[in-house]
Design an enzyme around this catalytic site. Structure first.
Site, short mmCIF file in Angstrom:
data_model
loop_
_atom_site.label_atom_id
_atom_site.label_comp_id
_atom_site.label_asym_id
_atom_site.label_seq_id
_atom_site.Cartn_x
_atom_site.Cartn_y
_atom_site.Cartn_z
N ASP A 190 3.87 -5.57 87.97
CA ASP A 190 4.13 -4.36 87.66
C ASP A 190 4.81 -3.47 88.54
OD1 ASP A 190 1.82 -4.59 85.04
OD2 ASP A 190 3.68 -4.76 84.60
N HIS A 209 -5.15 -8.48 90.78
CA HIS A 209 -4.64 -9.60 89.53
C HIS A 209 -5.90 -10.31 89.35
CE1 HIS A 209 -2.88 -12.17 86.76
NE2 HIS A 209 -1.84 -11.39 86.58
C1 SDX Z 1 -0.99 -7.18 84.17
O1 SDX Z 1 -3.87 -11.08 83.37
C2 SDX Z 1 -2.50 -11.16 83.36
O2 SDX Z 1 -1.95 -12.11 83.55
C3 SDX Z 1 -1.99 -9.71 83.38
C4 SDX Z 1 -0.53 -9.72 83.65
C5 SDX Z 1 0.58 -10.50 82.65
O3 SDX Z 1 1.58 -10.93 83.11
O4 SDX Z 1 -0.02 -10.46 81.46
O5 SDX Z 1 -0.29 -10.39 85.02
C6 SDX Z 1 -0.01 -8.26 83.79
O6 SDX Z 1 -1.70 -6.74 83.69
C7 SDX Z 1 -0.79 -7.15 85.73
C8 SDX Z 1 -1.89 -6.30 86.22
C9 SDX Z 1 -1.53 -4.83 85.99
N1 SDX Z 1 -2.75 -3.94 86.07
C10 SDX Z 1 -2.88 -3.23 87.37
O7 SDX Z 1 -2.03 -3.08 88.31
C11 SDX Z 1 -3.90 -2.10 87.41
C12 SDX Z 1 -4.35 -2.20 88.78
N2 SDX Z 1 -5.00 -3.29 88.99
C13 SDX Z 1 -6.49 -3.61 88.91
O8 SDX Z 1 -7.23 -2.55 87.72
C14 SDX Z 1 -7.12 -4.82 88.96
O9 SDX Z 1 -6.62 -5.50 90.17
C15 SDX Z 1 -6.94 -5.91 87.58
C16 SDX Z 1 -7.39 -5.25 86.55
C17 SDX Z 1 -5.51 -6.16 87.47
C18 SDX Z 1 -7.68 -7.00 87.86
O10 SDX Z 1 -8.98 -6.45 87.90
P1 SDX Z 1 -10.18 -7.61 88.35
O11 SDX Z 1 -9.98 -8.91 88.32
O12 SDX Z 1 -11.30 -7.02 87.23
O13 SDX Z 1 -10.70 -7.00 89.51
P2 SDX Z 1 -11.81 -6.03 90.04
O14 SDX Z 1 -11.19 -4.67 89.10
O15 SDX Z 1 -13.18 -6.64 89.59
O16 SDX Z 1 -11.50 -5.66 91.54
C19 SDX Z 1 -12.29 -6.43 92.60
C20 SDX Z 1 -12.10 -5.63 93.89
C21 SDX Z 1 -12.82 -4.47 93.19
O17 SDX Z 1 -13.42 -3.69 94.61
P3 SDX Z 1 -15.13 -3.59 94.49
O18 SDX Z 1 -15.32 -2.58 93.48
O19 SDX Z 1 -15.67 -4.86 94.22
O20 SDX Z 1 -15.42 -3.11 95.95
O21 SDX Z 1 -11.09 -5.13 94.06
C22 SDX Z 1 -10.65 -3.65 93.95
C23 SDX Z 1 -11.79 -3.35 92.89
O22 SDX Z 1 -11.99 -2.02 93.40
N3 SDX Z 1 -9.52 -3.73 93.27
C24 SDX Z 1 -8.56 -2.50 93.47
C25 SDX Z 1 -7.27 -3.01 92.74
N4 SDX Z 1 -7.49 -4.10 92.16
C26 SDX Z 1 -8.84 -4.63 92.58
N5 SDX Z 1 -8.90 -1.51 94.58
C27 SDX Z 1 -7.56 -0.56 94.21
N6 SDX Z 1 -6.62 -0.82 93.66
C28 SDX Z 1 -6.43 -2.07 92.89
N7 SDX Z 1 -5.19 -2.00 91.97
#
Ligand code: SDX
Length: 375
Positions: free
Chosen positions: A312, A261
């Protein structure tokens, strides 16, 4: 690269003020109008929370009863929209069909040319009331099924389930579903809510802002994650397969849907609430397979990446256990979030300033123009 003014994805940037919901990563808490999400899930209903968001205070019994009957009166949609749904390609994406329905609904709203506060509140209530029909009618028609008319004896969430599945849910299933809707109602300046606010900040209308929000919510990094999370669990198949599956996915840099998140780094309070409900419903229905599989995925993600589930993840297998079609999970997110989106749009319009951030230009400068025949 972060500068004092620039942060990729606006991470950590305060883009405005709101009194609607407070996402507090330090305390792992979420409040709607000052009420903790835990208290609302425990004591409230989706209808009462929708009233709280739109009107700004909890209703007394008279206000609550009037609001519930107003939602019931507004549940129907124009026959022309139903006829249009019949012209759409079979098995169309439910979020795309929701956009069609909202766009058509805008044309028949009696307040479409009135952007006063009270007209916006009336439009908000109509949108909340009509989303169940827009979602379930388009879904059932596109899958060759007859539509199911709303049942005035049922509350908002249980009526949605009735219109979707054609059978009335029992009180326990209705309670769990209503709790999930309460969790989904609002969440600060998430991508879809911010898209809605940007749209109406140009003094465009609430329906246009809703279309922007639906488009943003559809994405798998946002609301689309609940569908992707269930597809992932089905691919994993069992608790025994889960650890190896996750390790392999991480090794190939895959994002695990339903985890991580932008705001919460030590746990999404909604995920905690719904994970508990996931355990309970699995027990009650005698099917622990998906809860156990999810638990191993969660433990592996925590151990390997210290990344925790978001809202989710538990909703994915809870809805699956309820027998809901996977492609309807993100529209369910929208079914709840429309109360949050409209509240934010009303707040934006009540004290508007055009939302227009700067861009950090990184392209070439002062390039000489060369005539085409000399290039
Ligand atoms: C919702 O914003 C909100 O409030 C949204 C929400 C709402 O109520 O409206 O809460 C609802 O959208 C929840 C999120 C649903 N999405 C997912 O579950 C998709 C999977 N999650 C990721 O794509 C990610 O965690 C996000 C998009 C939710 C957040 O992404 P960020 O803040 O941009 O973090 P990032 O992608 O920069 O990740 C930081 C690190 C990275 O590693 P490095 O590349 O630095 O080594 O953490 C890793 C990412 O690769 N990482 C994950 C991961 N989430 C972050 N690695 C594997 N699986 C994941 N899910």
């Amino acid at each position: 690269m972060k500068t004092a003014e620039y942060s990729p994805g606006l991470e950590g940037i305060i883009a405005g003020t709101t009194t609607i919901s407070h996402v507090n990563p330090e305390r792992n808490s979420l409040m709607y109008r000052g009420y903790d999400i835990k208290d609302l899930v425990q004591n409230s209903t989706f209808e009462e929370v929708a009233y709280l968001m739109i009107r700004g205070h909890l209703p007394n019994q008279g206000e609550y009863d009037a609001f519930c009957s107003q939602l019931k009166q507004e549940r129907s949609i124009p026959q022309t929209i139903i006829e249009t749904f019949k012209t759409l390609p079979a098995k169309s994406n439910p979020m795309d069909m929701l956009k069609v329905g909202v766009a058509l609904l805008a044309l028949s709203d009696p307040d479409k040319d009135d952007d006063s506060h009270e007209a916006n509140v009336r439009k908000a209530i109509r949108l909340v009331a009509k989303f169940p029909a827009l979602i379930t009618y388009s879904y059932r028609i596109s899958r060759g099924q007859e539509i199911v008319q709303p049942d005035a004896s049922l509350g908002h969430g249980e009526n949605f389930l009735y219109m979707l599945l054609g059978k009335k849910p029992d009180s326990y299933i209705s309670h769990v579903f209503d709790s999930s809707l309460i969790c989904y109602v609002d969440h600060g300046f998430n991508a879809s809510t911010f898209a809605a606010r940007v749209t109406v900040s140009t003094l465009s209308d609430i329906y246009s802002g809703t279309l922007s929000a639906i488009g943003a919510l559809k994405g798998p990094l946002h609301g689309g994650a609940n569908e992707e999370a269930m597809k992932m669990l089905l691919e994993v198949g069992s608790p025994e397969n889960a650890e190896a599956w996750v390790l392999d996915a991480l090794a190939t840099k895959k994002k695990i849907m339903g985890f991580g998140h932008r705001e919460y780094k030590t746990g999404d309070p909604r995920a905690a609430i719904l994970t508990e409900m996931g355990a309970e419903i699995s027990e009650k229905l005698g099917d622990a397979r998906w809860y156990k599989t999810a638990s191993v995925v969660e433990a592996t993600m925590n151990r390997e990446k210290q990344i925790l589930p978001n809202v989710d993840f538990p909703t994915s297998y809870i809805y699956y256990l309820m027998g809901l079609p996977i492609e309807i999970y993100t529209p369910i997110f929208a079914l709840a979030r429309i109360a949050g989106w409209t509240s934010h749009m009303i707040e934006q319009l009540d004290n508007n300033r055009l939302i227009r951030p700067k861009a950090l230009y990184e392209g070439p400068q002062h390039v000489e123009y060369v005539a085409r025949d000399r290039r």
